[in-house]
Design an enzyme around this catalytic site. Structure first.
Site, PDB file in Angstrom:
ATOM      1  N   SER A   1      77.607  88.980  59.237  1.00  0.00           N
ATOM      2  CA  SER A   1      79.067  88.984  59.130  1.00  0.00           C
ATOM      3  C   SER A   1      79.552  89.647  57.839  1.00  0.00           C
ATOM      4  O   SER A   1      79.025  89.405  56.754  1.00  0.00           O
ATOM      5  CB  SER A   1      79.554  87.539  59.175  1.00  0.00           C
ATOM      6  OG  SER A   1      80.945  87.504  59.022  1.00  0.00           O
TER       7      SER A   1
ATOM      8  N   CYS B   1      83.854  78.713  53.106  1.00  0.00           N
ATOM      9  CA  CYS B   1      85.255  78.953  52.733  1.00  0.00           C
ATOM     10  C   CYS B   1      85.766  77.820  51.840  1.00  0.00           C
ATOM     11  O   CYS B   1      85.368  76.667  52.011  1.00  0.00           O
ATOM     12  CB  CYS B   1      86.135  78.997  53.976  1.00  0.00           C
ATOM     13  SG  CYS B   1      85.615  80.220  55.158  1.00  0.00           S
TER      14      CYS B   1
ATOM     15  N   THR C   1      76.274  83.992  50.689  1.00  0.00           N
ATOM     16  CA  THR C   1      76.076  84.533  49.333  1.00  0.00           C
ATOM     17  C   THR C   1      75.996  83.421  48.280  1.00  0.00           C
ATOM     18  O   THR C   1      76.554  82.343  48.446  1.00  0.00           O
ATOM     19  CB  THR C   1      77.228  85.477  48.970  1.00  0.00           C
ATOM     20  OG1 THR C   1      78.456  84.782  49.156  1.00  0.00           O
ATOM     21  CG2 THR C   1      77.219  86.731  49.821  1.00  0.00           C
TER      22      THR C   1
ATOM     23  N   GLY D   1      72.025  90.754  48.763  1.00  0.00           N
ATOM     24  CA  GLY D   1      71.130  91.906  48.593  1.00  0.00           C
ATOM     25  C   GLY D   1      69.733  91.494  48.151  1.00  0.00           C
ATOM     26  O   GLY D   1      69.444  90.303  47.974  1.00  0.00           O
TER      27      GLY D   1
ATOM     28  N   GLY E   1      69.021  89.316  51.663  1.00  0.00           N
ATOM     29  CA  GLY E   1      68.298  90.377  50.977  1.00  0.00           C
ATOM     30  C   GLY E   1      67.354  91.209  51.808  1.00  0.00           C
ATOM     31  O   GLY E   1      66.588  92.004  51.266  1.00  0.00           O
TER      32      GLY E   1
END
Ligand SMILES: Cc1cc2nc3c(=O)[nH]c(=O)nc-3n(C[C@H](O)[C@H](O)[C@H](O)COP(=O)(O)O)c2cc1C
Length: 311
Positions: free
Chosen positions: A21, A139, A202, A226, A253
């Site tokens: 996403s 969120c 993240t 990443g 990642g």
């Protein structure tokens, strides 16, 4: 022919490569670059009940081996998604995952209801429809001073319980690596009837402009993704996969076929690929070719032979 087929909650995926996403839009731009029908699935940009403009100021920053983002869920809203983006999604084959966010429980519930009703209606008419909801619990919870829903297990439980009641679609809960205890969180999701957990979102990070003496981001912190997060994400996927019986979509990642294989060996049923889509515009296609050649080299017929072998 090697067998790359996977299955999450009874939904067949032709292979384990799912686009994460927020890094693949709805797929239309990438479809100009390669045949996205080769992909196992696509999780769309995070949707919210109402359209969102996203965050002001700097939105992305390159880091060593990754990036920070503070996009802030810019999206057209669920109605526009169902009216406009679904026209394209109706034409493509990969498993369709609607990533759903919200600032309060009501928004999550109403969003899930709309997506579910639309999918049920399209199925009645024999059309392609959303196959699964992926609940983004990273969120900020407006009622709790902005702390993400996915940090405390008890808070996340409320959201999942309410959404579970209003959707007939398989529910994947996308876990935050910033959770107080990600294994407890995953076990709770299974207890509440989620069919799948996806992880990780993240990591909360920061970048300071030392000349201006302020964070480069309007909201101070931003999400790190990443290659730099891969070892930690892989460890979390392994720990979670050991403790739940529902399938795990592993991510964080991934930037090579060997990364994909590591996540599968750690117990992931399928993987999601995020930031690598920005580094390599044909990431999906290249990862698939790499997985196939690894399977040939190692004489692996089916991914089931290696899934979860690291105990
Ligand atoms: C620019 C950007 C936007 C993102 N937007 C969303 C989003 O809307 N919803 C969501 O659940 N995750 C979102 N993510 C998180 C990714 O889906 C993924 O969980 C994370 O980036 C880790 O995977 P990666 O290291 O392969 O990128 C976003 C990530 C990036 C880099």
């Amino acid at each position: 022919m090697r067998n790359l087929a996977c299955n999450v909650a009874g939904i067949p995926f032709k292979n384990p490569i799912v686009m994460a996403s927020g890094t693949f839009g709805f797929g239309q731009e990438y479809a100009k670059l390669y045949d996205i029908n080769k992909l196992g699935g696509i999780s769309c940009k995070g949707l919210t009940l109402h359209p969102r403009k996203g965050n002001p100021g700097t939105r992305v920053w390159e880091t060593a081996g990754g990036m920070l983002n503070s996009v802030g869920l810019e999206n057209p809203g669920i109605d526009a998604f169902l009216e406009e983006e679904m026209k394209f999604w109706e034409t493509i084959e990969p498993v369709k995952i609607a990533n759903l966010g919200g600032s309060n429980i009501e928004e999550y519930v109403l969003g899930a209801l709309k997506i579910t009703k639309d999918a049920e209606e399209r199925r009645r008419q024999n059309q392609r429809a959303v196959d699964m909801i992926e609940l983004n619990i990273s969120c900020p919870n407006v009622k709790e001073g902005g702390m993400a829903f996915g940090v405390k297990t008890a808070v996340a439980r409320e959201v999942i319980r309410e959404v579970r009641q209003v959707t007939s679609l398989p529910l994947a809960v996308k876990l935050s690596p910033n959770a107080e205890n990600i294994v407890d969180m995953a076990v709770m999701c299974e207890d509440e009837g989620a069919e799948c957990v996806s992880l990780v979102n993240t990591f909360s990070g920061m970048k300071i402009d030392i000349y201006q003496r302020r964070s480069v981001f309007h909201n101070m912190y931003a999400g790190l993704s990443g290659p730099s997060i891969k070892p930690v994400a892989l460890r979390m996927v392994h720990q979670v996969a050991q403790q739940v019986t529902i399938p795990v979509m592993g991510m964080g990642g991934i930037a090579s076929a060997s990364d994909v294989i590591e996540f599968i060996m750690a117990g992931a049923e399928v993987v999601q690929v995020g930031t690598y889509n920005f580094m390599n515009l044909r990431a999906g296609e290249e990862l698939l070719a790499g997985i196939r050649s690894f399977m040939e080299l190692e004489n692996i017929q089916s991914l089931d032979e290696i899934r979860g072998i690291i105990q």
